[in-house]
Each structure stands twice: as C-alpha cells, then as structure tokens.
Scaffold this motif. Structure first.
Motif, PDB file in Angstrom:
ATOM      1  N   SER A   1       0.842  -1.185   0.000  1.00 42.98           N
ATOM      2  CA  SER A   1       0.000   0.000   0.000  1.00 42.98           C
ATOM      3  C   SER A   1       0.881   1.239   0.000  1.00 42.98           C
ATOM      4  CB  SER A   1      -0.893   0.011   1.245  1.00 42.98           C
ATOM      5  OG  SER A   1      -0.103   0.179   2.418  1.00 42.98           O
ATOM      6  N   ARG A   2       0.263   2.399  -0.196  1.00 41.88           N
ATOM      7  CA  ARG A   2       1.048   3.633  -0.157  1.00 41.88           C
ATOM      8  C   ARG A   2       1.674   3.830   1.217  1.00 41.88           C
ATOM      9  NH1 ARG A   2       0.854   8.945   1.357  1.00 41.88           N
ATOM     10  NH2 ARG A   2       2.182  10.317   0.076  1.00 41.88           N
ATOM     11  N   ASP A   3       0.912   3.560   2.272  1.00 37.98           N
ATOM     12  CA  ASP A   3       1.454   3.724   3.624  1.00 37.98           C
ATOM     13  C   ASP A   3       2.646   2.801   3.847  1.00 37.98           C
ATOM     14  OD1 ASP A   3      -0.424   5.641   4.203  1.00 37.98           O
ATOM     15  OD2 ASP A   3      -1.742   4.298   5.338  1.00 37.98           O
ATOM     16  N   GLU A   4       2.561   1.589   3.349  1.00 35.53           N
ATOM     17  CA  GLU A   4       3.689   0.661   3.479  1.00 35.53           C
ATOM     18  C   GLU A   4       4.890   1.152   2.685  1.00 35.53           C
ATOM     19  OE1 GLU A   4       1.432  -3.640   4.183  1.00 35.53           O
ATOM     20  OE2 GLU A   4       1.580  -2.817   2.150  1.00 35.53           O
TER      21      GLU A   4
ATOM     22  N   GLU B   1      -1.279  11.007  -1.483  1.00 36.47           N
ATOM     23  CA  GLU B   1      -2.176   9.899  -1.783  1.00 36.47           C
ATOM     24  C   GLU B   1      -3.222  10.307  -2.801  1.00 36.47           C
ATOM     25  OE1 GLU B   1      -4.659   6.397   0.546  1.00 36.47           O
ATOM     26  OE2 GLU B   1      -3.833   8.092   1.671  1.00 36.47           O
TER      27      GLU B   1
END
Length: 417
Positions: free
Chosen positions: A29-32, A56
C-alpha cells in the motif's frame, strides 16, 4: 522462436545496490511504501512509487508521473544509477527458503508479445495498465522487469553456469524478507551471442508475473511507434525488459480467499449446501492452520475451526486446462452459487491473500477483521500455467502467487535515448 537481446542498463553501483533496491511497486500500500522508503533517499520506491513524494490524492495524477521522471533523472545525475557502457545480459539469482532460481535479464520483443510467442494466462485491469503506461511513458523507461518463464534451454544454461562459476557477482546481498540476491554482468561478446542463439531455439516464453507491466510496455511501444512512423523495429521501445527463469526452478505459493459474509445463510445452512458439492470434514490439526494436501482439496476456516473440503466427482472437468484449476472449482461450485460472488474481480465481498502471509493471516482476517469464512487453496503448478497458456485460455483472477518477488531498481531499461 523467442527473441531476447542485451541492453544498456541503468543500475546502481555495487555499494548502493542493496540500498537502492526495493520491492515491486504493486505489492504494498502507499502507507507501506512510505514506511519502507523512510530515511532512504536512494530507495527505488522514489521512482516506481513517486506518490510517496507527492500525495495519496495524486497517486495516478500527472504530477506523480512527472515526479517519477524527476527522481529518475536525479538518481542518474547523482550517480545512484549508472549507465553501462554497452548492451549486456545480466544473470539474476535469488535464494529463498533453500530454493535457488537463476534468470537471465534481457529484453524480449513487444511484437512477440503481440503475436503470442510470449504467452499470457491472465486478464489485465485497465486502470492498472493505465498507471504503468503513464509511468513508463513519463520516465521513457521500463523501471521494473517482467517475470518470464520458459522450458529449460541447455545452451543458455551452459553459458549462465560458466559465467557465474568463474567470477564473483557484482551484487550479493540479503534483504529483510530473507531472500538473497546476486547479479552478474555478461559483457563477453561470445557469451552474449550464445545466449541470443540459445533463446532463438526456445519456442515460447510465458508471463509468470507482470501481465500489467507487459501490456503497458506494449502500449507505450505503440505510442512511440505512432510518434516515429519511420521506426525500424530495432529501437529500444520495441522491446521490454524481463527476467527469464527456467520453469522448473520457480516456486508458486497458494493464493487464498476470504469472504466477508455467508450471503444470508446461517453456518448450518451454509455447511449443508456446500456438502452437496464437497465432502466436508473437520480438518486434522496443523499448527498455524490447515494446508490442503493435494489438488481439489481445500482448507476452510469457519466459526473458529478448520475444515477439509474435497470436491466431489463430477463437479469439475479434469481434462479442461482452466476448469480443473482449484480456484475455478471453488469459484464455480461454492463462491458463485452459494456465496453469490459471480465476479471475483469486482466483488467487494471477497479478498485475496498471498501464501507468503501464511494461513494464520486467514484466521486473523476472520477473527479480527470480521470476515465470515476463509479458504486455503493447493498451489497451482508451472505445468498448470503452461497448460492454460498453451491452450490460449485465461486463469481465474488471483490464481498464482510467485515468491520471491523480483527486486526493483537493480536494472532499468531506457526506451528512448
């Protein structure tokens, strides 16, 4: 017959290879991705996932694709990526859980993807294609390789063996996920010629992983051809960067399913209905979940307990390359008719869990995330994949999960210079 040719790679100096390399853009994911790149300005995620440097909200915006190009150019200017002096092949070796897979890094033909010499087994999603099309086009580079497989060529294998045994690799490091990575450069003209000739005798290449990257590379090639109507066919945009492995060396893991609800049924109603197509018995105890032991057996986690499901005779056609796959057996006999998931590509009620996360993740998704039921599948084999592709068929979505993943950033193919 397969065309595979060397190319001039952009790649990190030896002392930066581990720091630059990253997981592929589409496995987090983007957060990861933000977390993985934190504190590392040289992580290749700044190129293949430049949304970590925008926002994002701009993941698929022109600003993000422009940022990818900007970061790529910065890497080149600062020496984070260096251009080799001549076209070369490369040998990329990965070791994971005691298994070794060794592939040749080169460029395959876009035309051979279009004419079916490079065979596919999955459908692509247009939104994912568009993302990599705009990314590759903005960067004027294929920033991540396609993962191809083929039946073993002894001629190519002999060259690879000779090259890797007589010299130390240029890169040799181990990543946090326990995978060892090594890379050799093949710049000897005789060895290059032998590899090209060896692949020329290979009747077909198969996309193992990277259908979206392949389709996107072909779409960008079409754009460049339209912009250069006098193209000769030898330009870099007519080729796509790939790592080609022997099928016998590859490891396909299970690709499992979790479903949010029982489609209005009670547990008892659900069990009674699926028993018409499956033999359902309590699963023998296995630590960390119940893994199916053979084809056409499934593990099912329901209401805190594991069950073994075995498809009954007559519920599938063993002679059909696609219908005999366990993901198809489950879809046609349980997910669609019982749980009402007619299209797993679009249904919001089903999710897919790669085997690398373990069966404990299926339990967690049910116990903690509120899913009602989870299914563990027996892994697809490379013979299954070849059988489907050779028949011109398409596998159901989320059929294969290859491990280990190819690292990104170890080589980049510029398509127009």
């Amino acid at each position: 017959m397969a065309t595979v040719r060397p190319f001039v790679a952009l790649r990190p100096p030896k002392n930066l290879a581990e720091k630059v390399s990253s997981l592929p853009y589409d496995v987090m994911s983007r957060d990861e991705a933000v977390a993985m790149a934190r504190g590392n300005a040289q992580s290749f995620l700044h190129v293949c996932r430049a949304d970590i440097d925008t926002s994002e909200a701009l993941i698929h915006a022109p600003e993000t694709y422009a940022k990818s190009r900007e970061n790529l150019e910065k890497f080149i200017a600062e020496g984070t990526l260096v251009r080799d002096e001549k076209p070369c092949f490369y040998v990329y070796r990965q070791i994971f859980r005691g298994r070794v897979q060794t592939g040749v890094v080169g460029c395959a033909s876009v035309d051979e993807y279009l004419d079916g010499t490079i065979k596919k087994h999955e459908l692509t999603r247009k939104e994912k294609e568009r993302d990599r099309i705009e990314h590759f086009d903005a960067c004027s580079a294929q920033t991540e390789p396609v993962f191809l497989a083929c039946r073993r060529s002894e001629a190519v294998a002999a060259v690879v063996r000779e090259q890797t045994e007589r010299r130390a690799p240029e890169y040799d490091f181990r990543t946090d996920d326990g995978v060892s990575h090594a890379l050799w450069k093949i710049d000897d003209e005789a060895a290059i010629a032998a590899i090209r000739e060896g692949f020329a005798a290979v009747p077909a290449l198969y996309i193992a992983d990277g259908h979206h990257r392949t389709a996107s590379a072909a779409a960008v090639s079409a754009r460049r051809r339209a912009a250069h109507p006098d193209f000769s066919g030898t330009e870099e945009f007519n080729f796509l960067m790939a790592v080609i492995f022997w099928a016998e060396d590859l490891f396909i893991m299970d690709y499992n399913r979790v479903v949010k609800d029982l489609n209005g049924r009670t547990k008892e109603e659900f069990l009674a209905e699926i028993s018409e197509k499956f033999e359902v018995v309590p699963a023998p105890y296995q630590e960390n979940g119940y893994a199916p032991r053979r084809k056409h057996e499934f593990g099912m986690f329901l209401d805190g307990a594991w069950h073994s499901l075995t498809a009954r005779a007559g519920t599938f056609d063993e002679n059909h390359p696609t219908a005999s796959l366990d993901c198809a057996v489950l879809q046609e006999n349980l997910l669609a008719p019982v749980l009402g998931i007619d299209d797993p590509r679009t249904s919001a009620r089903i999710d897919f869990v790669g085997g690398i996360r373990g069966l404990g993740e299926l339990e967690r998704r049910c116990r903690e995330d509120g899913n009602a039921v989870a299914f563990a599948l027996f892994p697809v084999t490379m013979d299954d994949l070849f059988r489907v592709a050779d028949a011109g068929e398409i596998m159901p979505p989320k059929s294969t999960w290859f491990e280990p993943k190819l690292r990104s950033g170890l080589f980049v193919h510029e398509i127009e210079r």
